[in-house]
Enzyme design. Structure first.
Site, short mmCIF file in Angstrom:
data_model
loop_
_atom_site.label_atom_id
_atom_site.label_comp_id
_atom_site.label_asym_id
_atom_site.label_seq_id
_atom_site.Cartn_x
_atom_site.Cartn_y
_atom_site.Cartn_z
N THR A 259 7.60 5.69 7.75
CA THR A 259 6.64 6.15 6.74
C THR A 259 5.61 7.00 7.47
O THR A 259 5.38 6.80 8.67
CB THR A 259 5.96 4.92 6.11
OG1 THR A 259 6.92 4.26 5.30
CG2 THR A 259 4.75 5.27 5.28
N ARG B 168 12.34 -0.39 -7.00
CA ARG B 168 11.32 -1.07 -6.19
C ARG B 168 10.22 -0.09 -5.80
O ARG B 168 10.49 1.01 -5.35
CB ARG B 168 11.99 -1.64 -4.94
CG ARG B 168 11.02 -2.32 -3.95
CD ARG B 168 10.61 -1.39 -2.84
NE ARG B 168 9.94 -2.09 -1.75
CZ ARG B 168 9.26 -1.48 -0.79
NH1 ARG B 168 9.17 -0.16 -0.77
NH2 ARG B 168 8.68 -2.15 0.17
N VAL B 169 8.98 -0.47 -5.97
CA VAL B 169 7.85 0.34 -5.52
C VAL B 169 7.15 -0.43 -4.41
O VAL B 169 6.91 -1.63 -4.55
CB VAL B 169 6.87 0.63 -6.68
CG1 VAL B 169 5.63 1.36 -6.18
CG2 VAL B 169 7.57 1.46 -7.76
N ASP C 57 4.04 -0.43 -1.14
CA ASP C 57 2.57 -0.36 -1.06
C ASP C 57 2.02 1.07 -1.10
O ASP C 57 0.87 1.29 -1.50
CB ASP C 57 2.10 -0.98 0.26
CG ASP C 57 2.72 -0.25 1.45
OD1 ASP C 57 3.96 -0.24 1.57
OD2 ASP C 57 1.97 0.34 2.25
N THR D 251 1.33 1.13 6.86
CA THR D 251 2.78 1.24 6.94
C THR D 251 3.34 -0.13 7.31
O THR D 251 2.65 -0.94 7.91
CB THR D 251 3.20 2.31 7.98
OG1 THR D 251 4.59 2.16 8.27
CG2 THR D 251 2.43 2.20 9.28
N GLY D 252 4.61 -0.35 6.96
CA GLY D 252 5.23 -1.64 7.26
C GLY D 252 5.85 -2.18 5.98
O GLY D 252 6.11 -1.42 5.04
N GLY E 254 6.03 -3.22 2.59
CA GLY E 254 5.09 -3.03 1.49
C GLY E 254 4.73 -4.31 0.77
O GLY E 254 3.60 -4.49 0.31
N1 ASP Z 1 5.36 0.66 3.59
C1 ASP Z 1 6.60 1.28 3.20
C2 ASP Z 1 7.15 0.55 1.99
O1 ASP Z 1 7.18 -0.66 1.99
C3 ASP Z 1 7.63 1.31 4.28
C4 ASP Z 1 7.16 1.69 5.67
O2 ASP Z 1 5.98 1.77 5.92
O3 ASP Z 1 8.02 1.92 6.53
O4 ASP Z 1 7.61 1.20 1.09
#
Ligand code: ASP
Length: 310
Positions: free
Chosen positions: A176, A204-205, A207, A226-227, A229
């Site tokens: 991300t 799916r949505v 964060d 990021t990470g 969500g």
């Molecule tokens: N935060 C993003 C999500 O969950 C994914 C990511 O940060 O890699 O959609």
């Protein structure tokens, strides 16, 4: 003080991709900083940096985003301006080259904050965005392999438990992109863009487009997360970090406290970057890596940090 910080996603990155990641981060932070140096606004800088990352297939945003379980790209993005708390976001858009730009138009040209799927794409066409397919062959190939594994029952998982899948294979989660920029007028703008997580369920949505979760900005500072969500949304990581900065905590301490809180409360992977109105920055992550680029007025060149170790 003019300053910009960008990230390329918290997760597990292959050490052999280190140079490619560093080049992409450098290009993005430089294009944002150049705007600031030429008198551009924080909005222009944030858009330029995030769009450069969206256009780079190394990262999981825009072109080269990861695919859903049924093999499509569903992209999320958001942008927020600190001075008046205006925000624009899109979720689940499939045929848009630069979702961050569409999010910006939602902020500037509508009375809404968050638009999804077909409706968001309809607005995009009205605004003159050309239809675009963000799927790359490399991602399609990764998707085929992962899906095959899943169907063979390897990893003994059933797909609604995507969290367990990501725990076992953190490499599913990476890339991300996000940015926080501060311009010479003291305006702060934060933006984030993503393809989400690999093999996510259709619809799916995460964060990224959710105010306070993936992105937040106030007159004191901004943050981009990021990470996973599902964890970030539950602790509103970006809002937590900006609130902590408003109490006087440094961006670095605020990011560390935010990630620490998330790790303790929801035990999931995440990272966050932040910048305050004085141009001080911070970042923290609990994953193997989170590429970050920082450029502050007076620095001869950007700092690139958080790369995967060889
Ligand atoms: N935060 C993003 C999500 O969950 C994914 C990511 O940060 O890699 O959609």
């Amino acid at each position: 003080m003019r300053a910009i910080i960008v990230h390329g996603g918290a997760g597990r990155w292959r050490p052999q991709d280190r140079d490619r990641i560093a080049r992409g981060i450098h290009r993005a932070v430089a294009s944002g900083f150049e705007r600031l140096q030429n008198g551009g606004t924080a909005e222009e800088a944030c858009l330029a940096a995030v769009m450069a990352l969206e256009d780079d297939p190394t990262f999981n945003a825009g072109t080269g985003s990861v695919l859903t379980l049924d093999g499509r790209c569903e992209l999320d993005a958001s942008i927020m301006r600190g001075s008046d708390l205006r925000m624009g976001a899109v979720a689940g858009v499939e045929h848009i080259k630069n979702p961050i730009l569409l999010a910006y138009h939602v902020m500037q040209e509508t009375d809404h904050v968050l638009m999804v799927g077909e409706g968001a794409e309809k607005l995009a066409r009205l605004l003159g965005f050309e239809p675009y397919d963000p799927i790359t062959e490399e991602r399609r190939e990764q998707w085929r392999k992962l899906r095959e594994k899943l169907l063979k029952g390897e990893d003994t998982l059933h797909y609604p438990r995507i969290r367990d899948l990501i725990r076992k294979h953190p490499e599913l989660l990476k890339g991300t992109v996000g940015c926080v920029a501060l311009d010479s007028r003291g305006e702060i703008v934060a933006g984030t863009s993503t393809g989400g997580v690999f093999l996510k369920l259709f619809g799916r949505v995460g964060d990224t487009p959710i105010p306070g979760a993936g992105t937040y900005a106030t007159p004191f500072g901004g943050a981009s997360s990021t990470g996973i969500g599902e964890g970030i949304m539950r602790v509103l990581l970006s809002k937590t970090v900006t609130d902590l900065m408003a109490t006087g905590l440094s961006p670095q301490k605020a990011c560390e406290a935010g990630v620490d809180y998330l790790s303790r409360k929801v035990h999931l992977e995440a990272g966050v970057i932040a910048l305050n109105h004085e141009g001080e920055f911070g970042f923290a992550y609990n994953t193997q890596a989170m590429p970050v680029g920082i450029w502050r007025e007076g620095d001869p060149e950007p700092r690139i940090l958080g790369l995967p170790q060889a």
